[in-house]
Write an enzyme that holds these catalytic residues in place. Structure first.
Site, PDB file in Angstrom:
ATOM      1  CD  GLU A  71      48.427  50.800  19.921  1.00 31.60           C
ATOM      2  OE1 GLU A  71      49.358  50.060  19.526  1.00 31.60           O
ATOM      3  OE2 GLU A  71      48.399  51.311  21.051  1.00 31.60           O
ATOM      4  CD  GLU A 131      41.628  30.940  30.386  1.00 33.80           C
ATOM      5  OE1 GLU A 131      42.259  29.945  30.767  1.00 33.80           O
ATOM      6  OE2 GLU A 131      42.024  32.094  30.541  1.00 33.80           O
TER       7      GLU A 131
END
EC number: 4.2.1.126
Length: 311
Positions: free
Chosen positions: A94, A125
């Site tokens: 963004e 992860e």
């Protein structure tokens, strides 16, 4: 969750984390009317801003350090797995339309790569080696910042990213939602927003995810304010890539200058649609090339460019 060779006592580790705690008083939540569950969930969410507020001094210190490095050309890199990784990618994606940053200036890394945005990548992860490889691809420098994000504060990908980045001399920030986390300890700037047990046991996409989103909003937004990407609370570096943003650009110029519509259109035309340049053209009564030069000399800070033009 199954154990891994790296963490044979993972279950006992999770049982010590506040974000994983079981709440017996909610054991019958599935029996409640929908409105009651919604009220409970909403009540839980209202506790998050206070948890963030308790860490504002640490957040502000991290922002000032990030902004100092980005002013020298450094990048802001988020690294996380699962929800934490997705929130980092979201915040990074963004920045170009909001602040006209180069796509490589704010980067989101998620364990398992782009596919992990929509699909669970098993084992990703748990790999600090994967984090090192992802950071190596960016060729980190001492002007870059790596923000590890992990609700538990123990995710090997996030901790590994921070440890490796710090060894290279980069600035490091560790954002976790538990006290005494390995992630915060590994980073130069540790931020532990303690959100407590979740409505659904261990579902850290809830309060912990909300807290992470709030902090990442602050890190990027206030850093960009410090870098001169705004004029007051106006997004003068917005990139007008669609009709809505073109309309917003005209409105921002109007709010910043109070100029007539025709003058705004002429200023935007003279500056190839660059809002910040158009504001300077109107407020300082200069032409497009002069506005570009003044902004270049001021490092993109509109207030400084205005002072120079008037001074």
């Amino acid at each position: 969750m199954t154990s891994t060779p790296h963490h044979p006592d993972l279950r006992s580790q999770l049982e010590t984390l506040a974000t994983e705690a079981f709440r017996p008083e909610l054991a019958e939540i599935d029996q409640l009317p929908t409105l009651d569950i919604a009220r409970l969930m909403n009540s839980e969410d209202t506790t998050v801003p206070a948890a963030v507020a308790a860490r504002l001094p640490e957040i502000a210190a991290a922002i000032d350090a990030v902004a100092a490095r980005m002013a020298r050309g450094g990048r802001l890199v988020y690294a996380g797995a699962g929800t934490a990784g997705r929130l980092g990618v979201l915040d990074a994606s963004e920045c170009p339309p909001t602040f006209n940053t180069d796509p490589g200036q704010v980067v989101g890394l998620i364990a398992g790569g782009p596919d992990a945005m929509v699909t669970s990548i098993e084992g990703a992860e748990d790999s600090p080696e994967l984090a090192r490889a992802d950071l190596d691809a960016l060729a980190l420098t001492a002007d870059d910042t790596v923000v590890g994000v992990s609700a538990s504060g123990r995710t090997p990908y996030a901790v590994g990213a921070v440890e490796y980045a710090r060894s290279l001399g980069s600035l490091t920030v560790g954002l976790a939602c538990n006290r005494g986390s390995a992630l915060a300890a590994a980073a130069e700037h540790g931020i532990e927003v303690v959100t407590g047990p979740e409505l659904l046991t261990g579902s850290t996409r809830l309060k912990a995810g909300t807290a992470q989103k709030l902090v990442l909003n602050m890190l990027s937004t206030i850093t960009m304010i410090r870098l001169g990407k705004t004029y007051g609370n106006l997004m003068v570096d917005v990139r007008a890539s669609n009709e809505k943003l073109r309309a917003r650009s005209r409105r921002i110029v109007a709010l910043a200058t109070g100029a007539a519509e025709d003058d705004i259109e002429r200023a935007l035309a003279a500056t190839d649609g660059e809002v910040k340049h158009a504001v300077l053209v109107l407020l300082a009564d200069v032409d497009g090339p002069t506005a570009a030069r003044l902004l270049g000399e001021s490092g993109g800070h509109l207030r400084a460019a205005l002072a120079a033009a008037r001074g």
